[in-house]
Motif scaffolding. Structure first.
Motif, mmCIF file in Angstrom:
data_model
loop_
_atom_site.group_PDB
_atom_site.id
_atom_site.type_symbol
_atom_site.label_atom_id
_atom_site.label_comp_id
_atom_site.label_asym_id
_atom_site.label_seq_id
_atom_site.Cartn_x
_atom_site.Cartn_y
_atom_site.Cartn_z
ATOM 1 N N HIS A 117 0.790 -1.294 -0.073
ATOM 2 C CA HIS A 117 0.168 -0.185 -0.086
ATOM 3 C C HIS A 117 0.849 1.232 -0.091
ATOM 4 N N GLN A 118 2.032 1.132 -0.088
ATOM 5 C CA GLN A 118 2.810 2.303 0.081
ATOM 6 C C GLN A 118 2.569 3.369 -1.164
ATOM 7 N N GLU A 119 2.349 2.928 -2.349
ATOM 8 C CA GLU A 119 2.174 3.620 -3.372
ATOM 9 C C GLU A 119 0.783 4.324 -3.210
ATOM 10 N N ARG A 120 -0.222 3.726 -2.692
ATOM 11 C CA ARG A 120 -1.457 4.210 -2.324
ATOM 12 C C ARG A 120 -1.479 5.386 -1.186
ATOM 13 N N ALA A 121 -0.653 5.212 -0.187
ATOM 14 C CA ALA A 121 -0.325 6.143 0.663
ATOM 15 C C ALA A 121 0.127 7.628 0.052
ATOM 16 N N ALA A 122 1.089 7.172 -0.896
ATOM 17 C CA ALA A 122 1.751 8.299 -1.649
ATOM 18 C C ALA A 122 0.778 9.081 -2.477
ATOM 19 N N GLU A 123 -0.417 8.532 -2.717
ATOM 20 C CA GLU A 123 -1.467 9.248 -3.465
ATOM 21 C C GLU A 123 -1.937 10.536 -2.777
ATOM 22 N N ILE A 124 -1.644 10.712 -1.442
ATOM 23 C CA ILE A 124 -1.899 11.884 -0.713
ATOM 24 C C ILE A 124 -1.206 13.069 -0.963
ATOM 25 N N PHE A 125 0.336 12.481 -0.825
ATOM 26 C CA PHE A 125 1.322 13.544 -1.587
ATOM 27 C C PHE A 125 0.767 13.930 -2.816
ATOM 28 N N ASP A 126 0.574 13.111 -3.755
ATOM 29 C CA ASP A 126 0.441 13.584 -5.227
ATOM 30 C C ASP A 126 -1.107 14.396 -5.211
ATOM 31 N N LEU A 127 -1.904 14.280 -4.398
ATOM 32 C CA LEU A 127 -3.048 15.346 -4.285
ATOM 33 C C LEU A 127 -2.487 16.535 -3.972
ATOM 34 N N PHE A 128 -1.748 16.685 -2.963
ATOM 35 C CA PHE A 128 -1.192 17.978 -2.547
ATOM 36 C C PHE A 128 -0.215 18.589 -3.643
ATOM 37 N N ALA A 129 0.591 17.672 -4.262
ATOM 38 C CA ALA A 129 1.591 18.040 -5.223
ATOM 39 C C ALA A 129 0.879 18.842 -6.635
ATOM 40 N N HIS A 130 -0.268 17.927 -6.965
ATOM 41 C CA HIS A 130 -1.180 18.440 -7.866
ATOM 42 C C HIS A 130 -1.977 19.783 -7.559
ATOM 43 N N TRP A 131 -2.662 19.755 -6.737
ATOM 44 C CA TRP A 131 -3.081 20.918 -6.164
ATOM 45 C C TRP A 131 -2.295 22.362 -6.070
ATOM 46 N N LEU A 132 -1.076 22.033 -5.509
ATOM 47 C CA LEU A 132 -0.156 23.168 -5.323
ATOM 48 C C LEU A 132 0.246 23.660 -6.678
ATOM 49 N N GLU A 133 0.618 22.530 -7.617
ATOM 50 C CA GLU A 133 0.954 22.685 -9.078
ATOM 51 C C GLU A 133 0.025 23.818 -9.636
ATOM 52 N N GLU A 134 -1.407 23.392 -9.538
ATOM 53 C CA GLU A 134 -2.562 24.046 -10.248
ATOM 54 C C GLU A 134 -2.613 25.709 -9.627
ATOM 55 N N GLN A 135 -2.153 25.711 -8.260
ATOM 56 C CA GLN A 135 -2.097 27.032 -7.699
ATOM 57 C C GLN A 135 -0.984 27.929 -8.383
ATOM 58 N N PHE A 136 0.303 27.400 -8.569
ATOM 59 C CA PHE A 136 1.267 28.190 -9.119
ATOM 60 C C PHE A 136 1.027 28.309 -10.582
ATOM 61 N N ARG A 137 0.329 27.484 -11.166
ATOM 62 C CA ARG A 137 -0.134 27.685 -12.674
ATOM 63 C C ARG A 137 -0.999 29.134 -12.585
ATOM 64 N N ALA A 138 -2.068 28.747 -11.781
ATOM 65 C CA ALA A 138 -3.085 30.259 -11.594
ATOM 66 C C ALA A 138 -2.184 31.435 -11.433
ATOM 67 N N LEU A 139 -0.958 31.291 -10.621
ATOM 68 C CA LEU A 139 -0.306 32.514 -10.574
ATOM 69 C C LEU A 139 0.515 32.966 -11.865
ATOM 70 N N GLY A 140 0.666 32.189 -12.780
ATOM 71 C CA GLY A 140 1.324 32.432 -14.137
ATOM 72 C C GLY A 140 2.585 31.479 -14.198
ATOM 73 N N ALA A 141 2.888 30.887 -13.110
ATOM 74 C CA ALA A 141 4.212 29.914 -13.421
ATOM 75 C C ALA A 141 4.072 28.955 -14.059
ATOM 76 N N ASN A 142 3.740 28.746 -15.299
ATOM 77 C CA ASN A 142 3.555 27.868 -16.131
ATOM 78 C C ASN A 142 4.540 26.796 -16.245
ATOM 79 N N GLU A 143 5.876 27.180 -16.582
ATOM 80 C CA GLU A 143 7.088 26.454 -16.913
ATOM 81 C C GLU A 143 7.486 25.804 -15.363
ATOM 82 N N THR A 144 7.256 26.557 -14.573
ATOM 83 C CA THR A 144 7.996 26.109 -13.129
ATOM 84 C C THR A 144 7.118 25.606 -12.113
#
Length: 192
Positions: A117-144
Motif C-alpha cells: 500500500h505504499q503507493e496508495r499512501a503516496a497518493e495523498i502527496f500526489d493530491l497535494f502536489a497536483h493542487w499546489l501545481e495548479e495554484q502556481f499555474r494560476a499565478l502564471g508559473a506555467n514552466e516552473t
C-alpha cells in the motif's frame, strides 16, 4: 450502533492509532479495544489489517480533498491558498511535534516495510502536489509550476520532520515565514 457507524468509528480509531503509534505497531486488538468491540465482531467489518489500512488511506484522501476544496472556496487568490497550505504546519504544530506529519510518517513506514500500500499512501502527496501545481499555474508559473509545487511540499515535509525531532514550535514559525517569503519572491519574479 449501526454497522456503517461502527465501521466508520473503527476507521477513525485505526487512523489515529496508525498516526500516533505506527501501522506496524498497531494490532487488531488495539483497534478493537479502543472501538469497544470484541475481536470476533471486528472481523465482521475488516478481515485483514491491510483492509483497514486501505480504508484509512481512503479517509485521508477524502479529508485532504475536502480541505483543499475548502481552501479553494475560502481563499479567492492562489497565493492565499498556497499560504493556507504552508500555515498548516502552524495549525498542526502540536501533533506534528509529537508524531510528525500524518502523510509523511505513514509513507515512510510503508516504504520501510516495502508494503503493497505504499503507493496508495503516496497518493495523498500526489493530491497535494497536483493542487499546489495548479495554484502556481494560476499565478502564471506555467514552466516552473511542478518544480515549485514539489519544492513547497518537500520544504514542508522537512520542517515537519525536524519539528518532530527538535520539538520546537518557534522553528516551525520561522520556517513558515521563510517559505512564505520564498513564495512572495517567486510571485514577484513572475511579474518581471
Amino acid at each position: 450502533m449501526a454497522a456503517a457507524s461502527t465501521r466508520h468509528n473503527i476507521i477513525e480509531i485505526a487512523d489515529d492509532l496508525f498516526y500516533r503509534g505506527g501501522f506496524e505497531a498497531t494490532s487488531f486488538a488495539d483497534i478493537a479495544v479502543k472501538a469497544g468491540i470484541s475481536r470476533g465482531n471486528f472481523y465482521y467489518y475488516f478481515k485483514t489489517k491491510d483492509e483497514i489500512l486501505d480504508a484509512v488511506i481512503d479517509r485521508r484522501l477524502q479529508r485532504t480533498q475536502a480541505m483543499l476544496d475548502g481552501w479553494e472556496a475560502q481563499a479567492p487568490k492562489p497565493r492565499e491558498r498556497i499560504v493556507a497550505f504552508i500555515e498548516l504546519l502552524i495549525a498542526n504544530r502540536a501533533p506534528i511535534m509529537a508524531h510528525g506529519c500524518p502523510v509523511g510518517t505513514l509513507c515512510a513506514e510503508l516504504a520501510k516495510l516495502d508494503h503493497v500500500h505504499q503507493e496508495r499512501a503516496a497518493e495523498i502527496f500526489d493530491l497535494f502536489a497536483h493542487w499546489l501545481e495548479e495554484q502556481f499555474r494560476a499565478l502564471g508559473a506555467n514552466e516552473t509550476a511542478r518544480e515549485w509545487a514539489l519544492h513547497v511540499l518537500a520544504w514542508s515535509q522537512g520542517v515537519a520532520s525536524l519539528a518532530t525531532a527538535f520539538k520546537d514550535g518557534d522553528f516551525i514559525r520561522r520556517e513558515v515565514a521563510d517559505i512564505t517569503g520564498w513564495l512572495d519572491g517567486r510571485i514577484a519574479s513572475l511579474s518581471n
